[in-house]
Motif scaffolding. Structure first.
Motif, PDB file in Angstrom:
ATOM      1  N   VAL A 177     -37.087 -29.577  -7.239  1.00  0.00           N
ATOM      2  CA  VAL A 177     -35.756 -30.191  -7.217  1.00  0.00           C
ATOM      3  C   VAL A 177     -35.785 -31.491  -6.426  1.00  0.00           C
ATOM      4  CG1 VAL A 177     -33.366 -29.898  -6.449  1.00  0.00           C
ATOM      5  CG2 VAL A 177     -34.580 -27.969  -7.502  1.00  0.00           C
ATOM      6  N   GLU A 178     -36.459 -31.437  -5.274  1.00  0.00           N
ATOM      7  CA  GLU A 178     -36.532 -32.652  -4.454  1.00  0.00           C
ATOM      8  C   GLU A 178     -37.226 -33.778  -5.226  1.00  0.00           C
ATOM      9  OE1 GLU A 178     -38.997 -32.611  -0.866  1.00  0.00           O
ATOM     10  OE2 GLU A 178     -37.449 -33.828   0.098  1.00  0.00           O
TER      11      GLU A 178
ATOM     12  N   MET B 148     -27.893 -24.011 -14.313  1.00  0.00           N
ATOM     13  CA  MET B 148     -28.283 -22.627 -14.016  1.00  0.00           C
ATOM     14  C   MET B 148     -28.725 -22.445 -12.561  1.00  0.00           C
ATOM     15  SD  MET B 148     -32.009 -22.288 -15.862  1.00  0.00           S
ATOM     16  CE  MET B 148     -32.440 -20.718 -15.118  1.00  0.00           C
ATOM     17  N   GLN B 149     -28.515 -21.233 -12.060  1.00  0.00           N
ATOM     18  CA  GLN B 149     -28.961 -20.908 -10.702  1.00  0.00           C
ATOM     19  C   GLN B 149     -30.379 -20.324 -10.773  1.00  0.00           C
ATOM     20  OE1 GLN B 149     -26.344 -16.779 -10.939  1.00  0.00           O
ATOM     21  NE2 GLN B 149     -26.618 -17.743  -8.997  1.00  0.00           N
ATOM     22  N   PRO B 150     -31.132 -20.480  -9.707  1.00  0.00           N
ATOM     23  CA  PRO B 150     -32.518 -19.968  -9.705  1.00  0.00           C
ATOM     24  C   PRO B 150     -32.539 -18.505  -9.260  1.00  0.00           C
ATOM     25  CG  PRO B 150     -32.119 -21.206  -7.701  1.00  0.00           C
ATOM     26  CD  PRO B 150     -30.825 -21.200  -8.455  1.00  0.00           C
ATOM     27  N   TYR B 151     -32.116 -17.616 -10.133  1.00  0.00           N
ATOM     28  CA  TYR B 151     -31.852 -16.211  -9.799  1.00  0.00           C
ATOM     29  C   TYR B 151     -32.903 -15.347 -10.486  1.00  0.00           C
ATOM     30  CZ  TYR B 151     -28.743 -12.012  -9.805  1.00  0.00           C
ATOM     31  OH  TYR B 151     -28.172 -10.785  -9.657  1.00  0.00           O
ATOM     32  N   PRO B 152     -34.014 -15.067  -9.806  1.00  0.00           N
ATOM     33  CA  PRO B 152     -35.120 -14.372 -10.470  1.00  0.00           C
ATOM     34  C   PRO B 152     -34.723 -13.038 -11.101  1.00  0.00           C
ATOM     35  CG  PRO B 152     -35.845 -15.291  -8.394  1.00  0.00           C
ATOM     36  CD  PRO B 152     -34.354 -15.475  -8.437  1.00  0.00           C
ATOM     37  N   PHE B 153     -33.864 -12.238 -10.404  1.00  0.00           N
ATOM     38  CA  PHE B 153     -33.538 -10.916 -10.943  1.00  0.00           C
ATOM     39  C   PHE B 153     -32.488 -11.009 -12.064  1.00  0.00           C
ATOM     40  CE2 PHE B 153     -31.699  -6.587 -10.841  1.00  0.00           C
ATOM     41  CZ  PHE B 153     -32.872  -5.864 -10.984  1.00  0.00           C
ATOM     42  N   GLY B 154     -31.860 -12.189 -12.195  1.00  0.00           N
ATOM     43  CA  GLY B 154     -30.874 -12.378 -13.266  1.00  0.00           C
ATOM     44  C   GLY B 154     -31.486 -13.196 -14.380  1.00  0.00           C
ATOM     45  N   GLU B 155     -31.275 -14.535 -14.325  1.00  0.00           N
ATOM     46  CA  GLU B 155     -31.759 -15.434 -15.375  1.00  0.00           C
ATOM     47  C   GLU B 155     -33.275 -15.401 -15.555  1.00  0.00           C
ATOM     48  OE1 GLU B 155     -29.252 -15.899 -13.495  1.00  0.00           O
ATOM     49  OE2 GLU B 155     -27.813 -17.337 -14.303  1.00  0.00           O
TER      50      GLU B 155
ATOM     51  N   ILE C  76     -32.374 -15.791  -3.829  1.00  0.00           N
ATOM     52  CA  ILE C  76     -33.546 -16.437  -3.207  1.00  0.00           C
ATOM     53  C   ILE C  76     -34.348 -17.108  -4.326  1.00  0.00           C
ATOM     54  CG2 ILE C  76     -35.609 -16.068  -1.802  1.00  0.00           C
ATOM     55  CD1 ILE C  76     -34.232 -13.431  -0.800  1.00  0.00           C
ATOM     56  N   PRO C  77     -34.472 -18.434  -4.277  1.00  0.00           N
ATOM     57  CA  PRO C  77     -35.138 -19.108  -5.397  1.00  0.00           C
ATOM     58  C   PRO C  77     -36.632 -18.801  -5.441  1.00  0.00           C
ATOM     59  CG  PRO C  77     -34.672 -20.663  -3.644  1.00  0.00           C
ATOM     60  CD  PRO C  77     -34.059 -19.361  -3.221  1.00  0.00           C
ATOM     61  N   PRO C  78     -37.252 -18.910  -6.595  1.00  0.00           N
ATOM     62  CA  PRO C  78     -38.690 -18.645  -6.683  1.00  0.00           C
ATOM     63  C   PRO C  78     -39.478 -19.743  -5.944  1.00  0.00           C
ATOM     64  CG  PRO C  78     -37.870 -19.516  -8.771  1.00  0.00           C
ATOM     65  CD  PRO C  78     -36.670 -19.310  -7.890  1.00  0.00           C
TER      66      PRO C  78
ATOM     67  N   PRO D 229     -42.752 -16.111 -11.942  1.00  0.00           N
ATOM     68  CA  PRO D 229     -41.954 -16.874 -10.982  1.00  0.00           C
ATOM     69  C   PRO D 229     -42.187 -18.386 -11.059  1.00  0.00           C
ATOM     70  CG  PRO D 229     -42.953 -14.971  -9.907  1.00  0.00           C
ATOM     71  CD  PRO D 229     -43.508 -15.025 -11.300  1.00  0.00           C
ATOM     72  N   GLU D 230     -43.432 -18.786 -11.268  1.00  0.00           N
ATOM     73  CA  GLU D 230     -43.711 -20.218 -11.307  1.00  0.00           C
ATOM     74  C   GLU D 230     -43.068 -20.865 -12.539  1.00  0.00           C
ATOM     75  OE1 GLU D 230     -47.853 -21.057 -10.408  1.00  0.00           O
ATOM     76  OE2 GLU D 230     -47.477 -23.121 -11.099  1.00  0.00           O
ATOM     77  N   ALA D 231     -43.191 -20.156 -13.663  1.00  0.00           N
ATOM     78  CA  ALA D 231     -42.581 -20.680 -14.893  1.00  0.00           C
ATOM     79  C   ALA D 231     -41.065 -20.734 -14.744  1.00  0.00           C
ATOM     80  CB  ALA D 231     -42.959 -19.786 -16.080  1.00  0.00           C
ATOM     81  N   PHE D 232     -40.512 -19.727 -14.054  1.00  0.00           N
ATOM     82  CA  PHE D 232     -39.056 -19.711 -13.864  1.00  0.00           C
ATOM     83  C   PHE D 232     -38.612 -20.850 -12.947  1.00  0.00           C
ATOM     84  CE2 PHE D 232     -35.218 -17.914 -11.678  1.00  0.00           C
ATOM     85  CZ  PHE D 232     -34.354 -18.177 -12.731  1.00  0.00           C
ATOM     86  N   ALA D 233     -39.396 -21.095 -11.875  1.00  0.00           N
ATOM     87  CA  ALA D 233     -39.070 -22.206 -10.971  1.00  0.00           C
ATOM     88  C   ALA D 233     -39.043 -23.522 -11.752  1.00  0.00           C
ATOM     89  CB  ALA D 233     -40.091 -22.278  -9.835  1.00  0.00           C
TER      90      ALA D 233
END
Ligand code: PLP
Length: 452
Positions: free
Chosen positions: A242-243, A181-188, A233-235, A194-198
């Motif tokens: 990721v790193e 999945m992509q880190p797309y706040p307005f989509g997924e 723009i990722p959260p 935001p933190e939970a989504f990240a």
């Protein structure tokens, strides 16, 4: 120029990239851009168009830089070409590699040259596979990438990319590439903290690594901010997570800086904005501000040490790897960026100015979200304010608004239902105000059509 005749010849003989050839024919040929200056392009019919896309996310220093033409002419007279296949090199690529090593900093001290972003990502593919083979871990073959990523148009780079319509041409992706999945706040991530989504978006990567088996995973590749995917723009916190996952499993981290590099996000590179430390980076576009084709693959010392220790040849390269004229132009382009403090200008001045200007569109009834980072921006169109519901099946509204923008004198791109922008780093405040005003007028003009 005889523009009507050229348009006819365009239809008769010229196949433009990423185009419908029926539409090209129906329109009576392409719009012919004849010249440009600063942030403005001019077509053969006398229209002046504000270039909200910096060409194709690349003309960072703007148009009409005589010093780049001069350096190209000088290099062509002195030595137009020589290759790097015969234990030979020319002067400009050595100087450019040295300059890039300084800008990249840290462990990224080596540079391989190619002609395009796609080719750089093909280099990444072959370099990573070669590295793991020589390191004695030949099972590490799997690349993890993300849905909607764009890494280029060649077979390997389109496979690394996550655009299913490109895979649908047949046979892609090539084996060994996994998309998450992509880190797309307005989509997924719509409506999610935001933190939970990240955490969730990063966890998708770790889950896939575990599913594939960490011992089989070679690398993770991502753009700091997905450009052609819709300026995603990722959260906050996503890239750090990721790193950490890559480090935990000993997986190489590849940053595709083809759009984000060379000041676009207000740092020299996107990875610097996010404070991460990739092992490999792909650079193109802004490297020469599009004045000549050139791309570069930055590589960590650790990787190069493994290749060196093996004594093996890296069996990969292009005729024009390290082309002296392109490299000389790129070097001069970087000097312009430095001399004119364009990276600082994006971070401290025009980036925040664009962000504030775009906010003026937030209340427009069609606008679901405006977002920007540095000089990358998007206006996302929705069917119902306060939701992320699309008009129709999605993807129809963007082109309508885009066409109104172009008719109003602004070149922007529609990516599904987002109007995206990536103007030259030299854009002025007046031009930003005009850009935003034209998008606002285009949204107003599209209301009726979209209500129908
Ligand atoms: N990677 C990214 C992130 C890009 O945006 C692009 C092009 O838009 C590419 C790679 C491919 O670059 P090129 O078109 O120069 O092959």
């Amino acid at each position: 120029y005889d523009i009507p005749a050229l348009r006819e010849l365009d239809v008769a003989h010229h196949l433009p990239a990423q185009s419908s050839y029926k539409l090209q024919q129906d329109l009576g040929g392409s719009r012919i851009i004849t010249h440009a200056q600063g942030s403005t392009i001019y077509d053969g019919e006398g229209h002046a168009i504000l270039d909200g896309m910096a060409g194709l996310w690349c003309v960072n220093v703007g148009y009409g830089r005589p010093e780049l033409a001069e350096v190209a002419a000088r290099q062509m007279e002195e030595l137009p070409f020589y290759n790097t296949f015969f234990r030979t090199a020319t002067v400009p690529p050595i100087e450019l590699a040295t300059k890039l090593a300084g800008l990249l900093g840290g462990k990224l001290q080596h540079v391989f040259f190619n002609n395009s972003g796609s080719e750089s990502n093909d280099t990444v593919f072959r370099l990573v596979r070669t590295y793991w083979g020589l390191k004695g871990e030949p099972n590490r073959t799997v690349f993890i990438s993300r849905h909607n990523a764009y890494h280029g148009s060649t077979v390997a780079s389109a496979s690394l990319g996550g655009m299913t319509f490109m895979h649908a041409q047949g046979g892609l992706p090539i084996p060994g590439i996994e998309h998450v999945m992509q880190p797309y706040p307005f989509g997924e991530g719509f409506g999610e903290d935001p933190e939970a989504f990240a955490t969730r978006a990063a966890q998708a990567i770790e889950d896939r690594i575990l599913a594939v088996g960490p011992e089989n995973v070679a690398a993770f590749i991502g753009e700091p901010v997905q450009g052609a995917g819709g300026v995603i723009i990722p959260p906050p916190g996503y890239w750090q997570k990721v790193e950490a996952i890559c480090r935990k499993y000993g997986i190489l981290l590849v940053s595709d800086e083809v759009i984000c590099g060379f000041g676009r996000l207000g740092e020299w590179f996107g990875f610097q904005h996010y404070g991460i430390s990739p092992d490999i980076v792909s650079m193109a576009k802004g490297l020469s501000s599009g004045y000549l084709p050139i791309s570069a693959t930055g590589v960590s010392s650790e990787i190069v040490e493994v290749l060196r220790a093996s004594g093996e040849e890296f069996v990969h390269g292009y005729t024009y790897s390290g082309h002296p004229v392109s490299a000389a132009v790129a070097l001069r382009n970087l000097q312009i960026i430095e001399d004119e403090h364009l990276v600082d200008r994006v971070r401290e001045d025009v980036g925040p100015y664009l962000n504030a200007a775009l906010q003026r569109l937030a209340d427009q009834p069609l606008v679901g979200e405006v977002r920007s980072i540095g000089l990358l921006g998007a206006v996302e169109i929705v069917a119902e304010k306060g939701t992320n519901k699309r008009h129709g099946t999605g993807g129809q509204a963007g082109p309508i608004v885009r066409d109104h923008c172009i008719a109003g004198g602004l070149m922007v791109r529609a990516i599904r239902d987002s109007i995206v922008m990536s103007p030259p780093l030299v854009i002025t405040h007046e031009e930003i105000d005009r850009l935003v005003g034209i998008i606002g007028a285009a949204l107003d003009a599209s209301m009726e059509q979209l209500a129908a």
